[in-house]
Design an enzyme around this catalytic site. Structure first.
Site, PDB file in Angstrom:
ATOM      1  N   ASP A  82       1.706  70.584  38.083  1.00 43.98           N
ATOM      2  CA  ASP A  82       0.482  70.396  37.299  1.00 43.98           C
ATOM      3  C   ASP A  82      -0.445  71.598  37.506  1.00 43.98           C
ATOM      4  OD1 ASP A  82      -1.293  68.944  35.697  1.00 43.98           O
ATOM      5  OD2 ASP A  82      -2.226  67.946  37.422  1.00 43.98           O
ATOM      6  N   HIS A  83      -0.924  72.179  36.431  1.00 43.09           N
ATOM      7  CA  HIS A  83      -1.893  73.293  36.486  1.00 43.09           C
ATOM      8  C   HIS A  83      -1.438  74.473  37.343  1.00 43.09           C
ATOM      9  CE1 HIS A  83      -5.061  71.327  34.200  1.00 43.09           C
ATOM     10  NE2 HIS A  83      -4.791  70.213  34.868  1.00 43.09           N
ATOM     11  N   ASN A 256      -2.059  62.482  31.165  1.00 38.89           N
ATOM     12  CA  ASN A 256      -2.230  62.753  32.598  1.00 38.89           C
ATOM     13  C   ASN A 256      -3.281  61.849  33.227  1.00 38.89           C
ATOM     14  OD1 ASN A 256      -0.541  64.883  32.082  1.00 38.89           O
ATOM     15  ND2 ASN A 256      -1.849  66.424  32.998  1.00 38.89           N
ATOM     16  N   ILE A 257      -2.886  61.191  34.302  1.00 40.10           N
ATOM     17  CA  ILE A 257      -3.805  60.273  34.986  1.00 40.10           C
ATOM     18  C   ILE A 257      -3.746  60.527  36.491  1.00 40.10           C
ATOM     19  CG2 ILE A 257      -4.332  57.843  35.470  1.00 40.10           C
ATOM     20  CD1 ILE A 257      -2.972  57.277  32.669  1.00 40.10           C
TER      21      ILE A 257
HETATM   22  O1  G3H Z   1      -6.047  68.079  36.996  1.00 40.19           O
HETATM   23  C1  G3H Z   1      -5.918  68.115  38.204  1.00 40.19           C
HETATM   24  C2  G3H Z   1      -5.274  67.005  38.962  1.00 40.19           C
HETATM   25  O2  G3H Z   1      -5.994  65.792  38.841  1.00 40.19           O
HETATM   26  C3  G3H Z   1      -5.039  67.396  40.373  1.00 40.19           C
HETATM   27  O3  G3H Z   1      -6.208  67.452  41.105  1.00 40.19           O
HETATM   28  O4  G3H Z   1      -6.204  69.749  42.097  1.00 40.19           O
HETATM   29  O5  G3H Z   1      -7.492  67.849  43.148  1.00 40.19           O
HETATM   30  O6  G3H Z   1      -4.992  67.872  43.261  1.00 40.19           O
HETATM   31  P1  G3H Z   1      -6.214  68.293  42.487  1.00 40.19           P
HETATM   32  P1  13P Z   2      -8.035  62.680  35.368  1.00 33.55           P
HETATM   33  O1  13P Z   2      -8.937  63.390  36.324  1.00 33.55           O
HETATM   34  O2  13P Z   2      -8.784  62.180  34.175  1.00 33.55           O
HETATM   35  O3  13P Z   2      -7.221  61.615  36.010  1.00 33.55           O
HETATM   36  O4  13P Z   2      -6.999  63.788  34.791  1.00 33.55           O
HETATM   37  C1  13P Z   2      -5.876  64.165  35.541  1.00 33.55           C
HETATM   38  C2  13P Z   2      -5.203  65.379  34.989  1.00 33.55           C
HETATM   39  O5  13P Z   2      -5.434  65.834  33.897  1.00 33.55           O
HETATM   40  C3  13P Z   2      -4.191  65.996  35.859  1.00 33.55           C
HETATM   41  O6  13P Z   2      -3.704  67.184  35.322  1.00 33.55           O
HETATM   42 ZN    ZN Z   3      -5.135  68.312  34.162  1.00 36.35          ZN
END
Ligand code: G3H
Ligand code: 13P
Ligand code: ZN
Length: 311
Positions: A82-83, A256-257
């Site tokens: 993710d990201h 995404n959640i």
């Molecule tokens: O969009 C980001 C995800 O919710 C992950 O969050 O970078 O705090 O692990 P994090």
């Molecule tokens: P939320 O912060 O709304 O749960 O989004 C999560 C997300 O986009 C992870 O990439």
């Molecule tokens: Zn995200």
């Protein structure tokens, strides 16, 4: 069954008018809660690991636990970065056995985003891995993602076709008004998403899977429990579930959640410690936290995403 990519999942989701849940994972209890829910609901899953999760748990631990989850559940599960903010991070995840990566170069200018995304796509596709990219910028703050409201920007539908064609990317995250974290819309305001943009993107990219980040609904009951038992979360409004259902019936195939799961865990732990001050065995409180994750994920799979019974 080995880890799968999202190709087949997204094809069926697009045609069926539902979305796959992409849940962030950071430890064993979160993975088990999500997977138990998906097993009972026979739902395909995307488990995603952020840069922060990699740092917290080490990717190899998360990967092995996700493999254990497949063995235990028999479900099709995709392990997704993710990201990812650089080619190196995506490469490391691909080399480490992830079946999907997100390259998030959305903070760069259009040409630079195309350049970085294309490099990742080339490396990933040569190894059978799929790639998600992002056009437009969501607001919100999390560990490794921090975008102020003034730097957020809706996706421009005029750019999506060129972006997808030139990069060869497999799915595209767009910005239509959702945001990361637990504070999305101010109390008293009416949440609004730009469905006109989503519709236009769908027309420009027929059959192409779109991704919605920042899609937590921020259940009021969690805010109340957290605050009742010593927390201090400001009141805020999340994304209304009916809007997510509408997006899932359109071109959105991945939702995404993360924040809702974090809140479920935190509300459960705060209540548990207040009610059982004498307990000190982590299994006593992590067990209920895992159950809380399972409960909210089941709700999402059935009532929001519509992917139950699709595994
Ligand atoms: O969009 C980001 C995800 O919710 C992950 O969050 O970078 O705090 O692990 P994090
Ligand atoms: P939320 O912060 O709304 O749960 O989004 C999560 C997300 O986009 C992870 O990439
Ligand atoms: Zn995200």
């Amino acid at each position: 069954m080995p880890l799968v990519t999202t190709t087949e999942m997204f094809k069926k989701a697009y045609e069926g008018g539902y979305a796959i849940g992409a849940f962030n994972v950071n430890n064993m209890e979160i993975i088990q809660g999500i997977v138990e829910a998906a097993k009972e609901e026979k739902a395909p899953l995307i488990l995603q690991v952020s840069a922060g999760a990699r740092k917290y748990a080490k990717p190899v631990y998360l990967k092995k636990m996700v493999e254990a989850a497949i063995e235990d559940s028999g479900l099709p599960i995709c392990l997704h970065l993710d990201h990812g903010d650089s080619f190196e991070l995506c490469k490391d995840s691909i080399d480490g056995g992830f079946t999907s990566v997100m390259i998030d170069a959305s903070h760069h200018a259009f040409e630079e985003n195309i350049k970085i995304t294309s490099e990742v796509v080339k490396y990933a596709h040569d190894r059978g891995v799929v790639v998600e990219a992002e056009l437009g910028r969501l607001a919100g703050i999390e560990d490794a993602v921090n975008v102020s409201e003034k730097d957020a920007a809706f996706t421009d539908p005029d750019q999506v076709q060129e972006f997808v064609e030139r990069t060869g990317v497999d799915s595209l995250a767009i910005a239509i008004g959702t945001s990361h974290g637990a504070y999305k819309f101010k109390p008293g305001t009416k949440p609004q998403l730009r469905f006109d943009i989503l519709e236009e993107v769908g027309k420009r990219l027929p059959g192409f899977p779109i991704v919605l980040h920042g899609a937590s609904s921020v259940p009021q009951e969690y805010v109340e429990i957290i605050n009742k038992f010593g927390g201090n979360m400001p009141n805020a409004i999340g994304i209304p579930e009916e809007m997510l259902r509408k997006a899932a019936s359109m071109a959105v195939c991945k939702i995404n959640i993360d924040s809702d799961l974090r809140m479920a865990v935190t509300a459960t732990l705060r209540q548990y410690f207040a009610e059982h001050p004498e307990h000190f065995d982590p299994r006593q409180y992590l067990g209920p936290a895992r159950e809380a994750v399972k409960k909210i994920v089941k709700h999402k799979l059935v009532n929001v995403l519509g992917c139950n019974g699709k595994a």
